[in-house]
Design a protein around this motif. Structure first.
Motif, PDB file in Angstrom:
ATOM      1  N   ASN A   6       2.611   1.520   3.793  1.00 27.07           N
ATOM      2  CA  ASN A   6       2.292   0.156   3.386  1.00 27.07           C
ATOM      3  C   ASN A   6       0.827   0.076   2.954  1.00 27.07           C
ATOM      4  O   ASN A   6       0.503  -0.440   1.881  1.00 27.07           O
ATOM      5  N   TYR A  10      -0.720  -0.634  -0.843  1.00 31.43           N
ATOM      6  CA  TYR A  10      -1.687  -1.718  -1.014  1.00 31.43           C
ATOM      7  C   TYR A  10      -2.936  -1.204  -1.713  1.00 31.43           C
ATOM      8  O   TYR A  10      -3.436  -1.781  -2.675  1.00 31.43           O
ATOM      9  N   ASN A  14      -4.557  -2.184  -5.400  1.00 32.94           N
ATOM     10  CA  ASN A  14      -5.933  -2.671  -5.420  1.00 32.94           C
ATOM     11  C   ASN A  14      -6.756  -1.873  -6.421  1.00 32.94           C
ATOM     12  O   ASN A  14      -7.450  -2.434  -7.272  1.00 32.94           O
ATOM     13  N   LEU A  77      -2.154 -10.251  -3.198  1.00 30.38           N
ATOM     14  CA  LEU A  77      -1.815  -8.900  -2.738  1.00 30.38           C
ATOM     15  C   LEU A  77      -1.852  -8.825  -1.210  1.00 30.38           C
ATOM     16  O   LEU A  77      -0.982  -8.214  -0.585  1.00 30.38           O
ATOM     17  N   ASP A  78      -2.865  -9.451  -0.619  1.00 29.06           N
ATOM     18  CA  ASP A  78      -2.973  -9.465   0.843  1.00 29.06           C
ATOM     19  C   ASP A  78      -1.701 -10.050   1.451  1.00 29.06           C
ATOM     20  O   ASP A  78      -1.182  -9.569   2.452  1.00 29.06           O
ATOM     21  N   TYR A  81       1.475  -7.766   1.191  1.00 25.67           N
ATOM     22  CA  TYR A  81       1.513  -6.650   2.138  1.00 25.67           C
ATOM     23  C   TYR A  81       1.266  -7.073   3.592  1.00 25.67           C
ATOM     24  O   TYR A  81       1.100  -6.239   4.461  1.00 25.67           O
ATOM     25  N   TYR A  83      -1.366  -8.601   4.904  1.00 27.64           N
ATOM     26  CA  TYR A  83      -2.726  -8.423   5.406  1.00 27.64           C
ATOM     27  C   TYR A  83      -3.523  -9.724   5.364  1.00 27.64           C
ATOM     28  O   TYR A  83      -4.748  -9.697   5.351  1.00 27.64           O
TER      29      TYR A  83
ATOM     30  N   ILE B 563      -8.250  -1.942   4.497  1.00 25.30           N
ATOM     31  CA  ILE B 563      -7.272  -3.005   4.756  1.00 25.30           C
ATOM     32  C   ILE B 563      -8.015  -4.240   5.240  1.00 25.30           C
ATOM     33  O   ILE B 563      -8.822  -4.143   6.167  1.00 25.30           O
TER      34      ILE B 563
END
Lengths: 85, 572
Positions: A6, A10, A14, A77-78, A81, A83, B563
């Protein structure tokens, strides 16, 4: 998807965004404002020669837009996924 | 008496005292309200600043005496070439937002050397980081103090050294008391003051000259005199008549323009006092957003500056060129007393010949005065002239304070807490931070009184130093998991030494000196940061290939900073 893959997916997306946006960053400043300035200067908008305008005005407007586009893309995007917590 | 008061008005000097007095009181008031009680508040304002406030503070921190006072002046003399500063000092924010800010925020430390030291698992790397941060910040802060002195000496008619000392005391007060927390909220106020002070005269002059109230459009418009001539065409004509290059063409080589722009962009992204601002927000997404807000607020001034440059240049040429010296306006005489304008009547005809040919030119105008003199040249009201002085002070003080904080945090946190005495108490560290801020202000003041060159030139070199040292180490630290301490240390050391060598060789004449003809690849010292940065990258990667691999746990940390979720507060 495992946590590790994952994170990998991501990161890959990015990096793709970053590369595209940096390509535009390069085009409006180094290309339009410096390297191809003379060619663009043959085109005029009002009192501005276009190359001169990119160097002293246009590039900066695009820079601001690029960052806000990046903010939007990354917020999405966060979320995608997971986040965004 | 009444009558003469009305006719004479309140006067520029009184207006300056009033406006400077009000703004200084405001800054001190904020400092007292926002004083720091813990090291966390002192270093990163407690880590809870909103993106908007952080964006405003970043913008004020960023826009220094160089942006406010010098930049439009340099553009007005260099024409097209001035674009290196415009693109260079804004384009760096794109790099910052896309490549650095979010990850450094996730990493969650207090300073840039902190990141370098932890990411490269080495106190040697940390020490190299501290030394680089100190060199960069001192080079930069010297220019700010000189700017403060310049404003005081011209508008309040005090000695330039007294001006520097007054500035030192003010900065000392709120940086030492408030730390990052005090600085952040003072900078929010300073942004408002400086942007207002920059925009008001620009709008007035734009209306005066072109009838368009938006300066960004005004300088591409036709003149208001009904002639149908575009302002830029007129200025091109005036410039070539006097033997200068066309204003919109410039004179630097393309490779040099390219190198300087890139060095300034990369330097911007590597400046410790800018990076540290992104440690003060709550979440990773806030770091991205506040980079965008900061740039938006900066671009308001930066897109106005080239318009101001064109207005000022045109007005100046028209006011003085071929005019009798006996009839020059009052501002001309006042600036003559500061020796920032000089006139020598070489051919004894009593007229001012301002031409490109050095043997015939009779007028010297210091680039640094253009923004300050511009409202006077355009005959704007006294309060606007005074406002510009207050704005220039806000710009210089806000940047100086931000830099002093980087210097004091490097000493108290990176050197004392992390290397010399890890057992130091929270209270002891806070005292050390304040003491090092005091020492830093004194050193900065010394440089302000004995300036190494003019404002923007000194500042431009600080960017080369940041580009040559920090930028590659941070980028590789985030995007290249395998980068190890040996590579990063070698890269930073060689990068900054090379930049220092080139800068002292061609600026101060050390190592045999040299002239423009001796520049490597035709690149000026201002642009050499680009070369030094590339060499830093190459050295880092080559050395890495021949040295032990990065430990697995460090590689895992790098994976974590990529992240965004779970960015805790900054920790020791």
């Amino acid at each position: 998807m495992s946590e590790k893959s994952n994170a990998k997916a991501y990161w890959k997306e990015n990096i793709r965004y970053v590369l595209i946006l940096l390509a535009i960053w390069f085009m409006v400043s180094f290309a339009a404002g410096i390297l191809f300035k003379d060619e663009l200067n043959t085109i005029r908008i009002g009192g501005f020669k276009l190359g001169f305008w990119f160097a002293q005005q246009g590039s900066m407007y695009v820079f601001v837009i690029l960052i806000f586009v990046y903010v939007r893309l990354m917020n999405k995007l966060d979320k995608k996924y997971g986040y965004d917590a | 008496m009444m009558h003469s008061l009305l006719v004479e008005g309140f006067g520029v000097q009184n207006w300056t005292y009033v406006l400077v007095g009000i703004t200084f009181t405001l800054y001190i008031g904020i400092a007292i309200w926002a004083r720091a009680g813990s090291t966390k508040e002192f270093y990163v304002a407690g880590g809870g600043v909103s993106p908007l406030a952080n964006g405003m503070a970043t913008a004020a921190d960023w826009m220094s005496a160089a942006s406010f006072i010098s930049m439009a002046g340099i553009i007005s003399f260099d024409g097209y070439d001035g674009a290196v500063y415009l693109m260079g000092w804004t384009g760096g924010y794109v790099l910052l937002a896309l490549l650095l800010a979010p990850y450094l925020r996730k990493f969650g430390k207090f300073t840039v050397p902190d990141f370098i030291g932890d990411r490269y698992y080495s106190n040697t790397a940390r020490l190299v980081g501290v030394i680089c941060a100190l060199i960069v910040s001192f080079t930069y802060v010297a220019g700010q103090m000189r700017g403060v002195g310049l404003v005081f000496s011209r508008f309040l008619e005090v000695d330039i050294n007294t001006g520097v000392i007054i500035g030192m005391i003010i900065v000392l007060f709120y940086a030492v008391l408030g730390g990052m927390k005090g600085i952040t909220y003072t900078q929010v106020a300073q942004y408002c003051v400086l942007i207002f002070a920059f925009m008001v005269p620009a709008i007035f002059i734009s209306i005066q000259m072109t009838g368009n109230p938006i300066p960004q459009l005004g300088f591409g418009s036709q003149l208001a005199d009904g002639s149908g001539t575009y302002l830029l065409d007129k200025l091109d004509g005036l410039s070539t008549d006097l033997g200068f290059n066309e204003y919109t063409e410039g004179s630097k080589s393309t490779i040099d323009i390219f190198a300087i722009t890139l060095a300034l962009m990369v330097g911007t992204a590597g400046l410790p006092h800018v990076i540290v601002r992104f440690f003060t927000v709550k979440r990773v997404r806030d770091a991205r957003k506040s980079a965008g807000i900061a740039l938006l607020l900066i671009v308001i001034l930066y897109t106005t500056a080239p318009a101001v440059a064109v207005f000022a240049r045109t007005n100046m040429i028209e006011t003085v060129s071929n005019k009798p010296y006996a009839n020059v306006p009052e501002w001309f005489k006042k600036w003559e007393t500061t020796e920032l304008i000089k006139f020598t009547d070489k051919n004894n005809d009593g007229l001012i010949q301002y031409v490109a040919d050095e043997s015939k030119n009779e007028l010297f105008v210091d680039k640094d005065i253009m923004v300050l003199a511009n409202p006077e040249i355009a005959k704007l009201p006294d309060w606007i002239i005074a406002l510009v002085a207050a704005g220039a002070l806000a710009a210089a003080l806000s940047t100086a304070a931000g830099l002093l904080l980087v210097i004091s945090a490097s000493v108290s946190h990176d050197l004392i807490k992390k290397m010399i005495n890890p057992k130091i108490s929270e209270k002891g560290e806070l005292i050390a931070a304040r003491l090092s801020a005091v020492v830093a202000v004194c050193i900065a003041g010394y440089f302000g009184i004995n300036p190494p060159g003019f404002v923007a030139a000194t500042v431009a070199l600080a960017f080369g130093l940041a580009a040559a040292s920090f930028f590659p180490a941070i980028i590789l630290g985030i995007f290249y998991k395998k980068m190890n301490k040996e590579g990063a240390i070698a890269g930073m050391v060689i990068g900054i030494l090379l930049m220092l060598f080139y800068m002292t060789k061609f600026k101060f004449g050390w190592f045999g000196g040299g002239t423009k003809a001796d520049w490597w690849f035709g690149i000026s010292p201002e642009g050499f940061g680009t070369v030094a940065m590339i060499i830093n990258f190459v050295v880092s990667i080559v050395i890495m290939k021949f040295t032990p691999e990065t430990p697995k746990d460090v590689q895992e940390i790098v994976e974590k900073i990529r992240i965004p979720s779970g960015a805790g507060a900054a920790t020791h």
